[in-house]
Motif scaffolding. Structure first.
Motif, mmCIF file in Angstrom:
data_model
loop_
_atom_site.group_PDB
_atom_site.id
_atom_site.type_symbol
_atom_site.label_atom_id
_atom_site.label_comp_id
_atom_site.label_asym_id
_atom_site.label_seq_id
_atom_site.Cartn_x
_atom_site.Cartn_y
_atom_site.Cartn_z
ATOM 1 N N THR A 49 6.799 -0.261 6.049
ATOM 2 C CA THR A 49 5.464 0.310 5.866
ATOM 3 C C THR A 49 5.534 1.693 5.245
ATOM 4 O OG1 THR A 49 4.672 -0.943 7.790
ATOM 5 C CG2 THR A 49 3.328 0.911 7.044
ATOM 6 N N TRP A 52 6.591 1.340 1.572
ATOM 7 C CA TRP A 52 5.474 0.857 0.758
ATOM 8 C C TRP A 52 4.456 1.962 0.514
ATOM 9 C CZ3 TRP A 52 0.257 0.388 2.211
ATOM 10 C CH2 TRP A 52 -0.553 -0.240 1.262
ATOM 11 N N TYR A 53 4.169 2.754 1.535
ATOM 12 C CA TYR A 53 3.190 3.843 1.376
ATOM 13 C C TYR A 53 3.704 4.905 0.409
ATOM 14 C CZ TYR A 53 0.231 7.841 2.426
ATOM 15 O OH TYR A 53 -0.608 8.923 2.313
ATOM 16 N N VAL A 57 1.472 3.873 -2.629
ATOM 17 C CA VAL A 57 0.253 4.664 -2.435
ATOM 18 C C VAL A 57 0.463 6.096 -2.917
ATOM 19 C CG1 VAL A 57 -1.451 5.463 -0.759
ATOM 20 C CG2 VAL A 57 -0.411 3.204 -0.502
#
Length: 213
Positions: A49, A52-53, A57
């Motif tokens: 997570t 991925w961030y 993002v």
């Protein structure tokens, strides 16, 4: 008036006969996927997570972030190693899981086994031995390609990791309910496909692979 009730035997998902833990390999990887090792499983989900961030993002570059993490890690080890003599602390050590030859070999063998099974399965289907399975596989691959085009590669990889770490353990907790629903759906689907098969599929010519012994 007599009422007929349709009954069918409930089968395991994917037709397996072994427990889910054994079907996943029965080793440490299966323990992690099924959350037998909660800390390791939670660390994998949290790490995926965060990665991925950061990359998807926050749009960090992988090489820059890797260099920063390496510098930070070396700084921590340097301070720890030099302070251990003054504060009577144990010297820093690399966790065995990162350099374990046994764990690495198990992961590679598991990936090789799954890839080999997948390739042989696609080959058998492509030979035309089961025309229904051939059409279903082509349709499934098309749907997968459409879904993959809606996400970036990193997001798709994150979803695969998240699904791997959540779906098996959820299935293990609700195994009987899922097996019953899948068996009912497969039974109904086969009954409908059987009607189509008698009128359409049997008229389609087969290739040589379909008749070869």
């Amino acid at each position: 008036m007599a009422i007929t009730v349709r009954t069918h035997r409930t089968t395991k998902l994917f037709g397996r006969e072994r427990p889910l833990h054994d079907a996943l390999g029965g080793h440490k990887a299966a323990d992690i996927i099924l959350w037998r090792e909660r800390r390791v499983s939670a660390s994998i989900v949290a790490g995926a997570t965060v990665a991925w961030y950061l990359f998807e993002v926050a749009e960090y570059h992988f090489l820059s972030l890797a260099c920063y993490l390496a510098m930070l890690g070396m700084l921590v080890v340097f301070i720890w190693a030099n302070a251990s003599a003054f504060f009577n602390l144990p010297a820093p050590r690399i966790p065995e899981i990162f350099v374990s030859e046994r764990t690495t070999r198990q992961v590679i063998l598991a990936l090789h086994s799954r890839l080999t099974w997948f390739v042989h399965r696609l080959y058998d289907i492509a030979c035309g031995k089961d025309i229904k399975m051939f059409i279903l596989t082509v349709f499934s691959l098309f749907i997968a390609s459409v879904i993959a085009s809606c996400f970036s590669s990193l997001t798709l990889l994150y979803l695969v990791v998240l699904g791997t770490m959540t779906l098996p353990v959820m299935y293990e907790n609700y195994e009987s309910e899922v097996d019953h629903l899948v068996s009912t759906a497969v039974h109904d689907l086969r009954s409908h496909v059987g009607d189509i098969d008698s009128g359409v599929f049997k008229k389609i010519p087969r290739g040589r692979g379909a008749t070869a012994n």
